[in-house]
Design a protein around this motif. Structure first.
Motif, PDB file in Angstrom:
ATOM      1  N   VAL A 284      73.697  27.323   2.710  1.00 16.92           N
ATOM      2  CA  VAL A 284      73.593  25.969   2.179  1.00 16.92           C
ATOM      3  C   VAL A 284      74.962  25.322   2.364  1.00 16.92           C
ATOM      4  O   VAL A 284      75.960  25.786   1.807  1.00 16.92           O
ATOM      5  CB  VAL A 284      73.157  25.977   0.701  1.00 16.92           C
TER       6      VAL A 284
ATOM      7  N   LEU B 201      63.835  26.554  -1.304  1.00 14.93           N
ATOM      8  CA  LEU B 201      64.735  27.400  -0.505  1.00 14.93           C
ATOM      9  C   LEU B 201      64.103  28.766  -0.262  1.00 14.93           C
ATOM     10  O   LEU B 201      64.157  29.300   0.847  1.00 14.93           O
ATOM     11  CB  LEU B 201      66.091  27.533  -1.188  1.00 14.93           C
TER      12      LEU B 201
ATOM     13  N   LEU C 251      64.441  18.976   2.440  1.00 10.76           N
ATOM     14  CA  LEU C 251      65.512  19.774   3.030  1.00 10.76           C
ATOM     15  C   LEU C 251      65.626  19.397   4.494  1.00 10.76           C
ATOM     16  O   LEU C 251      64.611  19.277   5.183  1.00 10.76           O
ATOM     17  CB  LEU C 251      65.191  21.271   2.938  1.00 10.76           C
TER      18      LEU C 251
ATOM     19  N   TYR D 203      67.215  21.031   7.798  1.00 12.83           N
ATOM     20  CA  TYR D 203      67.744  22.345   8.158  1.00 12.83           C
ATOM     21  C   TYR D 203      67.497  22.661   9.627  1.00 12.83           C
ATOM     22  O   TYR D 203      66.796  21.949  10.333  1.00 12.83           O
ATOM     23  CB  TYR D 203      67.125  23.432   7.274  1.00 12.83           C
TER      24      TYR D 203
ATOM     25  N   ILE E 186      70.878  25.070   5.808  1.00 11.64           N
ATOM     26  CA  ILE E 186      70.468  23.866   5.090  1.00 11.64           C
ATOM     27  C   ILE E 186      71.623  22.872   5.212  1.00 11.64           C
ATOM     28  O   ILE E 186      72.709  23.092   4.679  1.00 11.64           O
ATOM     29  CB  ILE E 186      70.168  24.159   3.607  1.00 11.64           C
TER      30      ILE E 186
END
Length: 131
Positions: free
Chosen positions: A13, A48, A95, A97, A107
């Motif tokens: 992240v 996540l 998100l 990513y 991410i």
């Protein structure tokens, strides 16, 4: 005989994504109270986990219009029914990513669904422009 455990990819992240989460949770807390912020935090954690389990799961979307190789989005709506207990009724974030060269899920940002993606791409995403 036990079934072999699935090897899960590393989840990274980015700093901007961590700041996005902090800002979103602070905004939710100010506007809807601490309990609402906790619900959104649980939803982030579930999203996540869901992406780590399957980065191409139902609800993910390739973003070829960004002209950056491998960028995908995943709206938090698709994880809301996986959260135990009370749920966020209408999540408004997704998100942003990609899968890194080492197979890690990176991410880059967590953005409100009304935001212009191109304006909020992480700087490092601009280095691998597709032609």
């Amino acid at each position: 005989m036990a079934t072999p455990k699935k090897h899960l990819p590393i989840l990274r992240v980015s700093g901007p994504a961590q700041r996005d989460v902090a800002d979103i949770l602070a905004w939710n807390s100010r506007n809807f109270g601490a309990a609402a912020a906790l619900l959104y935090e649980a939803l982030f954690a579930q999203a996540l986990k869901d992406i780590r389990n399957d980065p191409f799961r139902l609800g993910t979307k390739e973003r070829p219009e960004l002209k950056v190789k491998g960028v995908r989005t995943y709206h938090l709506f698709f994880s809301r029914d996986h959260v135990l207990g009370e749920r966020v009724k209408e999540p408004r974030h997704f998100l942003l990513y990609r899968i890194g060269k080492d197979g890690a899920i990176e991410i880059g940002r967590i953005l409100h669904d009304s935001r212009d993606l191109k304006r909020h791409l992480p700087a490092e995403y601009g280095r691998e422009i597709e032609t």
